[in-house]
Motif scaffolding. Structure first.
Motif, PDB file in Angstrom:
ATOM      1  N   VAL A 141      78.613 -33.058 -12.553  1.00  0.00           N
ATOM      2  CA  VAL A 141      77.294 -32.612 -13.403  1.00  0.00           C
ATOM      3  C   VAL A 141      77.907 -31.597 -14.385  1.00  0.00           C
ATOM      4  CG1 VAL A 141      75.337 -31.090 -12.993  1.00  0.00           C
ATOM      5  CG2 VAL A 141      75.603 -33.025 -11.619  1.00  0.00           C
ATOM      6  N   ILE A 142      78.667 -30.747 -14.090  1.00  0.00           N
ATOM      7  CA  ILE A 142      79.535 -30.020 -15.278  1.00  0.00           C
ATOM      8  C   ILE A 142      80.009 -30.539 -16.345  1.00  0.00           C
ATOM      9  CG2 ILE A 142      81.146 -28.283 -15.163  1.00  0.00           C
ATOM     10  CD1 ILE A 142      80.561 -27.194 -12.619  1.00  0.00           C
ATOM     11  N   GLN A 143      80.954 -31.585 -16.079  1.00  0.00           N
ATOM     12  CA  GLN A 143      81.346 -32.341 -17.093  1.00  0.00           C
ATOM     13  C   GLN A 143      80.428 -32.755 -18.051  1.00  0.00           C
ATOM     14  OE1 GLN A 143      84.068 -35.238 -15.937  1.00  0.00           O
ATOM     15  NE2 GLN A 143      85.459 -34.029 -14.869  1.00  0.00           N
ATOM     16  N   HIS A 144      79.272 -33.330 -17.425  1.00  0.00           N
ATOM     17  CA  HIS A 144      78.205 -34.027 -18.205  1.00  0.00           C
ATOM     18  C   HIS A 144      77.580 -33.105 -19.211  1.00  0.00           C
ATOM     19  CE1 HIS A 144      76.084 -37.543 -18.796  1.00  0.00           C
ATOM     20  NE2 HIS A 144      74.871 -36.887 -18.971  1.00  0.00           N
ATOM     21  N   SER A 145      77.221 -31.739 -18.534  1.00  0.00           N
ATOM     22  CA  SER A 145      76.711 -30.792 -19.270  1.00  0.00           C
ATOM     23  C   SER A 145      77.514 -30.307 -20.249  1.00  0.00           C
ATOM     24  CB  SER A 145      76.299 -29.713 -18.121  1.00  0.00           C
ATOM     25  OG  SER A 145      77.438 -28.821 -18.011  1.00  0.00           O
ATOM     26  N   ASP A 146      79.020 -30.297 -20.070  1.00  0.00           N
ATOM     27  CA  ASP A 146      79.905 -30.092 -20.980  1.00  0.00           C
ATOM     28  C   ASP A 146      79.956 -30.769 -22.285  1.00  0.00           C
ATOM     29  OD1 ASP A 146      83.393 -29.164 -21.110  1.00  0.00           O
ATOM     30  OD2 ASP A 146      81.777 -28.298 -22.134  1.00  0.00           O
ATOM     31  N   ASN A 184      69.121 -39.110 -23.902  1.00  0.00           N
ATOM     32  CA  ASN A 184      69.572 -40.052 -22.674  1.00  0.00           C
ATOM     33  C   ASN A 184      70.291 -39.235 -21.687  1.00  0.00           C
ATOM     34  OD1 ASN A 184      68.546 -42.397 -23.610  1.00  0.00           O
ATOM     35  ND2 ASN A 184      70.130 -42.962 -24.518  1.00  0.00           N
ATOM     36  N   MET A 185      71.496 -38.345 -22.271  1.00  0.00           N
ATOM     37  CA  MET A 185      72.328 -37.646 -21.580  1.00  0.00           C
ATOM     38  C   MET A 185      71.417 -36.425 -20.855  1.00  0.00           C
ATOM     39  SD  MET A 185      75.544 -36.935 -24.006  1.00  0.00           S
ATOM     40  CE  MET A 185      76.597 -36.016 -22.939  1.00  0.00           C
ATOM     41  N   VAL A 186      70.448 -35.984 -21.431  1.00  0.00           N
ATOM     42  CA  VAL A 186      69.710 -35.118 -20.734  1.00  0.00           C
ATOM     43  C   VAL A 186      69.084 -35.651 -19.356  1.00  0.00           C
ATOM     44  CG1 VAL A 186      67.515 -33.552 -20.891  1.00  0.00           C
ATOM     45  CG2 VAL A 186      69.227 -33.302 -22.664  1.00  0.00           C
ATOM     46  N   HIS A 187      68.646 -36.919 -19.762  1.00  0.00           N
ATOM     47  CA  HIS A 187      67.995 -37.374 -18.448  1.00  0.00           C
ATOM     48  C   HIS A 187      68.791 -37.648 -17.566  1.00  0.00           C
ATOM     49  CE1 HIS A 187      64.884 -40.162 -16.592  1.00  0.00           C
ATOM     50  NE2 HIS A 187      66.034 -40.900 -16.596  1.00  0.00           N
ATOM     51  N   GLU A 188      70.063 -38.169 -17.852  1.00  0.00           N
ATOM     52  CA  GLU A 188      71.105 -38.388 -16.804  1.00  0.00           C
ATOM     53  C   GLU A 188      71.504 -37.034 -15.985  1.00  0.00           C
ATOM     54  OE1 GLU A 188      73.124 -41.951 -19.143  1.00  0.00           O
ATOM     55  OE2 GLU A 188      74.184 -40.285 -18.828  1.00  0.00           O
ATOM     56  N   LEU A 189      71.560 -36.055 -16.834  1.00  0.00           N
ATOM     57  CA  LEU A 189      71.912 -34.877 -16.325  1.00  0.00           C
ATOM     58  C   LEU A 189      70.933 -34.077 -15.323  1.00  0.00           C
ATOM     59  CD1 LEU A 189      74.111 -32.577 -16.513  1.00  0.00           C
ATOM     60  CD2 LEU A 189      72.880 -31.436 -18.332  1.00  0.00           C
ATOM     61  N   LYS A 190      69.753 -34.373 -15.747  1.00  0.00           N
ATOM     62  CA  LYS A 190      68.717 -33.963 -14.781  1.00  0.00           C
ATOM     63  C   LYS A 190      68.777 -34.667 -13.650  1.00  0.00           C
ATOM     64  CE  LYS A 190      63.591 -32.914 -14.523  1.00  0.00           C
ATOM     65  NZ  LYS A 190      63.462 -33.804 -13.532  1.00  0.00           N
ATOM     66  N   THR A 191      68.898 -35.798 -13.728  1.00  0.00           N
ATOM     67  CA  THR A 191      69.120 -36.864 -12.437  1.00  0.00           C
ATOM     68  C   THR A 191      70.348 -36.411 -11.727  1.00  0.00           C
ATOM     69  OG1 THR A 191      68.441 -38.678 -13.796  1.00  0.00           O
ATOM     70  CG2 THR A 191      68.991 -39.167 -11.461  1.00  0.00           C
ATOM     71  N   GLY A 192      71.301 -35.915 -12.270  1.00  0.00           N
ATOM     72  CA  GLY A 192      72.561 -35.538 -11.411  1.00  0.00           C
ATOM     73  C   GLY A 192      72.046 -34.451 -10.818  1.00  0.00           C
ATOM     74  N   SER A 248      71.481 -25.819 -23.537  1.00  0.00           N
ATOM     75  CA  SER A 248      72.549 -26.614 -22.825  1.00  0.00           C
ATOM     76  C   SER A 248      73.482 -25.736 -22.407  1.00  0.00           C
ATOM     77  CB  SER A 248      73.128 -27.626 -23.951  1.00  0.00           C
ATOM     78  OG  SER A 248      73.432 -27.044 -24.896  1.00  0.00           O
ATOM     79  N   ASN A 249      73.899 -24.474 -23.222  1.00  0.00           N
ATOM     80  CA  ASN A 249      74.932 -23.633 -23.012  1.00  0.00           C
ATOM     81  C   ASN A 249      74.532 -22.882 -21.584  1.00  0.00           C
ATOM     82  OD1 ASN A 249      76.930 -21.887 -22.794  1.00  0.00           O
ATOM     83  ND2 ASN A 249      76.947 -21.246 -24.924  1.00  0.00           N
ATOM     84  N   LYS A 250      73.396 -22.583 -21.723  1.00  0.00           N
ATOM     85  CA  LYS A 250      72.698 -21.936 -20.404  1.00  0.00           C
ATOM     86  C   LYS A 250      72.901 -22.823 -19.036  1.00  0.00           C
ATOM     87  CE  LYS A 250      69.095 -18.898 -22.108  1.00  0.00           C
ATOM     88  NZ  LYS A 250      67.547 -18.706 -22.047  1.00  0.00           N
TER      89      LYS A 250
END
Lengths: 226, 750
Positions: free
Chosen positions: A54-59, A147-155, A206-208
């Protein structure tokens, strides 16, 4: 979603079992096969692995949003950044705050932030106002970001579930539903932002999210890469 | 009060004699005055004020004294009134030099006196500030006094946060108007209305503002402005927007340690270890730092930079042993800037002594020495031959054809005959022939010349005319074999007279039937020549050459060539009368091509074709004089000396003992007998006969041997001359056998 409340001993036992399964029970010979959701053959991931992912994704998400071609120079933006739709959300603005607030609340903040951006991003490419200011490149990037935000939220939700199931955090999360509702109301205001403001606000949020996730991980599992 | 007076009295002890220390509560020596301030209200004026100490209850008078630094003389204040009470007013007249003045105030009363601390005033500019606590800088310009100006616009240089929890901002001091300038920093948080002032002006150094944790909030934009104020006015800088998240520049990493370790396979590597800067909180995940290393040998110029990532250790292989290395490390937050490079760390690598390398060198040395020894030993075994091999001995001079044994034996005749002399002095036969030759030569010349010029224009270009005697060598015996033949057997001429006729017909026929256009001209000429030869009854005689025959020029060679060939052709044709035309044509063709080839060779270089043909022709020529006597001679064995490209054989008759005497032209270094080809069978079989000792023979024999070698023009000419003057060959030879240039044996046919 609310998981059933179990007695502490049972929950502890299940947590231990889960932990044991997570750490040891990786069925062999699954390398190479695609692991789809719901497939029991998937190797279960530990919380630490989930967090890392998840952290990688947010990065990645943050890097994508911070690309220079996507943003104009700093000072111009700064003037217009006062109107972020998430500005009114109470979020810890320093390390101490992030470390002292309860884990549940921190998790909740993360989820709320992600939720708040879900809608505006999906509407981003549809709005005609946005088309005028940005190039096609940026628009495609916006789609990718959405899309990435959606994935991240799911994660993050998955991680939360895991943590809750393992008893790391309590189940009383003020309800996920409220975050959705709050997110929806906020996202309406997103339409008022200009493109650059939009992008800048997203970059900050996203940084937050990235920072909070890191803090959370190291609070829950100190050591390793902390 | 009492304490005060006590203090005062104690302070005035230095000035008051001991016996006067009396504790009078209301009478005591004056307290120490203090100079409050010196100020220049106007140009070239100075006013100083002092604050009196306690007067001790008595009337106290004050005196201001000043002196120049370095000088001993003391002056008194000129004006005590103009500037007010407790003041002294100086005129430019009194303070007029550019040094420091020391001003003191003395308080005197009945009980005693006291002197204030000295106050220094620089005549040029600033007076010494009395207090340094505030940022306010008091500037005095004593001499040059200009009216004040409002300050320029300040500018914020940068803001940096070392750990994403606090940050500092620095600004550039602005040119002031000579007045004390005050800087204030205001900031406004995003979303808030009010402006705040900088909480800390000092921690980060001059012209800076430091925001501590309480005042730092991330993910908010600060709007920072700086205001510069002086007496005349103020000025505000442009607003600067700062988000702390993006201004992170950490301190450099610390504790860089270098250590040499040994790898599992025995290789040395450098292990570098460092730790994150102390302020950066990496443990809690707040900051994620990435590191970068750089290395270089001490003498090197370029750094090798290695990006390490988030680890805090690194292994370096591939270092040069024996070198001293310098290493540095720096770090960066994920969205921020690189820190400065850490302080240098050194390590000295030991020199590697690799046993492998030494072993290799030792092995090589041993092996080479062994080889050398073996070689020396072998050389020793074989004697000095090796030396001779390497350094060939300088050969003594020898005359070719001159057999030393013969000399010693004193057999001059044989010796001379060996040299190829016809008989010395020449026999009467030869003389007759020569006479005949002489007669004819002129007419033949006239006839021959056009032929030559017609057929071979080029040869004249190429020929370097050798000396021509009165009887030109043209048409004379270029073919020594013919000459000799003539000399020896007088029977020949008649036969040979006949043969030209025969040959003429043959050749003519051949010429007609010849299909090769190239040889057209020579063919035609050949009959002409033959006819010429026929006309001159002494045609064969022309072939005779004696020692008197001079070296002919090149163009003669062709003639002779032709003559020889034609003669040969005749012979051959005679032999093979019954054969098809093609043979004669072939032969004639060969002759012509050889003759022609001579030319072309001269012109263009070698052509194997003609060479080979020349070989063959020469072979055929060899037994030239014998050819009419085909059937007379018995067969004999021959040795094949050399085989040419086209299968031409350079043959030698089987060596017989004591054949040296009969040899006419011994080949260098060899004693060979010559064979004559009596006939050719099937175009590739030579039937040989041992030749009689005819002078000039070897000349022809050798060319085939050497035909494969290249000839230079000059050499060819020499050869020509050599060929021509066969009997005088010994004269031509300059070197000994060893020096014999094989090429010199080459006949001009080459």
């Amino acid at each position: 979603r609310r998981s059933a409340s179990l007695s502490p001993s049972v929950s502890a036992g299940s947590a231990c079992l889960l932990l044991w399964l997570c750490l040891l029970g990786k069925p062999p010979g699954l390398g190479g096969s695609l692991c789809t959701r719901g497939d029991s053959g998937c190797p279960p991931l530990s919380v630490a692995d989930l967090f890392d992912r998840v952290i990688q994704h947010s990065d990645r998400l943050h890097r994508l949003s911070a690309k220079k071609y996507f943003l104009p120079s700093g000072n111009e933006l700064a003037k217009s950044a006062r109107r972020c739709h998430t500005s009114r959300m109470l979020t810890p603005n320093g390390k101490e705050y992030a470390q002292t607030i309860p884990r549940e609340e921190l998790t909740y903040v993360i989820l709320r932030l992600l939720q708040a951006w879900k809608e505006p991003l999906s509407h981003f490419d549809q709005s005609t106002v946005h088309h005028q200011d940005l190039s096609d490149d940026s628009l495609s990037k916006a789609k990718e970001i959405s899309n990435m935000v959606h994935e991240l939220k799911t994660g993050v939700e998955k991680v939360t579930e895991k943590m809750q199931s393992m008893g790391i955090i309590s189940n009383s999360l003020n309800g996920m539903g409220s975050s959705e509702a709050a997110g929806l109301s906020i996202s309406n205001e997103a339409n008022l932002m200009s493109n650059y403001e939009f992008i800048h606000c997203f970059r900050r949020d996203s940084n937050k999210v990235q920072s909070y996730l890191k803090i959370l991980k190291c609070r829950i599992m100190p050591g390793n890469s902390c | 009060m009492k304490r005060k007076s006590l203090q005062q009295s104690i302070s005035s002890i230095t000035y008051v004699p001991h016996h006067l220390i009396l504790f009078h509560p209301w009478q005591s020596p004056p307290g120490k005055p203090k100079i409050v301030r010196c100020h220049s209200p106007e140009k070239e004026m100075l006013a100083c004020w002092w604050k009196p100490g306690s007067d001790g209850g008595l009337l106290t008078s004050y005196t201001l004294l000043y002196s120049k630094e370095g000088e001993g003389q003391t002056y008194e204040c000129p004006d005590y009134t103009s500037a007010g009470p407790s003041s002294c007013y100086f005129n430019k007249k009194h303070i007029n030099s550019w040094t420091t003045y020391i001003i003191t105030v003395k308080a005197i009363n009945e009980m005693g006196s006291s002197i204030s601390e000295p106050h220094y005033v620089e005549a040029a500019s600033i007076g010494k500030p009395e207090k340094k606590k505030s940022n306010k800088v008091v500037m005095l310009n004593f001499i040059s006094f200009s009216p004040g100006q409002p300050p320029g616009k300040p500018e914020l240089i940068k803001c940096r946060s070392p750990e994403k929890e606090t940050f500092s901002c620095w600004w550039k001091p602005v040119s002031d108007g000579g007045l004390p300038t005050n800087y204030t920093l205001f900031y406004n948080n995003e979303g808030e209305e009010s402006f705040y002032e900088c909480p800390d002006y000092t921690t980060a150094g001059p012209n800076s503002c430091y925001f501590d944790k309480k005042h730092t909030s991330l993910w908010t934009i600060y709007n920072i402005t700086i205001k510069a104020t002086n007496e005349m006015g103020s000025n505000i800088s442009e607003p600067h927007y700062v988000d702390v998240t993006y201004i992170v520049q950490p301190n450099p990493p610390v504790n860089l340690s270098l250590a040499l370790n040994k790898h599992t396979d025995g290789k040395l590597y450098l292990l570098m270890n460092w730790s994150s800067p102390p302020l950066a909180d990496v443990r809690s995940g707040w900051l994620t730092l990435e590191y970068e290393l750089r290395l270089k040998p001490e003498e090197g110029e370029e750094w090798e930079t290695i990006f390490v990532g988030q680890r805090t250790k690194y292994k370096v292989f591939s270092l040069i042993p024996g070198e001293k290395y310098i290493a540095q490390v720096r770090c960066k937050s994920d969205h921020g800037e690189w820190s400065k490079w850490s302080s240098e760390s050194y390590i000295h690598l030991p020199k590697e002594f690799r046993l492998k390398d030494m072993m290799v060198w030792v092995f090589v040395a041993v092996l080479s020495s062994v080889i050398c020894l073996i070689m020396i030993w072998m050389m020793g075994l074989k004697g000095i031959n090796m030396v001779a091999c390497i350094l060939p001995p300088v050969p003594g001079p020898k005359i070719k054809g001159l057999d030393a044994h013969l000399l010693e034996a004193g057999k001059n005749e044989e010796l001379l005959s060996a040299l190829g002399c016809q008989g010395f002095p020449p026999t009467s036969d030869c003389e007759d022939l020569l006479v005949e030759f002489l007669e004819i030569d002129d007419s033949e010349d006239q006839q021959l010349m056009p032929n030559h010029e017609k057929g071979h224009p080029n040869k004249n270009l190429k020929s370097g005319n050798k000396e021509t005697d009165s009887d030109s060598g043209r048409g004379s015996c270029d073919s020594p074999s013919l000459l000799l033949e003539k000399c020896k057997e007088s029977r020949i001429p008649p036969a040979e007279f006949q043969t030209p006729d025969f040959s003429e017909t043959q050749v003519k026929a051949a010429g007609k039937s010849s299909q090769e256009t190239q040889n057209r001209d020579p063919e035609l000429k050949l009959p002409d020549f033959n006819s010429d030869g026929v006309k001159s009854s002494t045609w064969p005689g022309t072939q005779l050459a004696s020692s008197q025959i001079p070296k002919g020029s090149y163009h003669n060679i062709v003639e002779v060539c032709k003559v020889a060939f034609s003669a040969m052709n005749v012979n051959v044709s005679a032999i093979r009368m019954g054969n098809e035309e093609k043979h004669p044509s072939k032969y004639s063709k060969n002759i012509e091509t050889i003759c022609e080839g001579e030319m072309t060779q001269r012109r263009k270089g070698e052509s194997f074709h003609s060479k080979a043909k020349a070989d063959q022709a020469l072979q055929w020529l060899l037994p030239n004089e014998k050819s009419p006597f085909l059937s007379d001679k018995p067969m004999d064995y021959v040795e094949i000396h050399k085989v040419n490209q086209n299968g031409a054989l350079a043959v030698l008759p089987k060596q017989k003992e004591n054949s040296d005497k009969t040899e006419i032209y011994p080949i260098p270094g060899t004693t060979k007998e010559y064979a004559k080809v009596t006939r050719v069978v099937d175009n590739n079989v030579l039937v040989l006969m041992p030749e009689s000792r005819v002078q000039g023979m070897p000349v022809f024999q050798e060319p085939p041997k050497e035909s494969a070698q290249s000839l230079h023009q000059s050499q060819a000419e020499k050869n020509m001359s050599y060929c021509l003057t066969a009997p005088s060959e010994f004269r031509l030879q300059t070197g000994g056998l060893e020096y014999m240039d094989p090429n010199s044996f080459m006949c001009s046919f080459k």
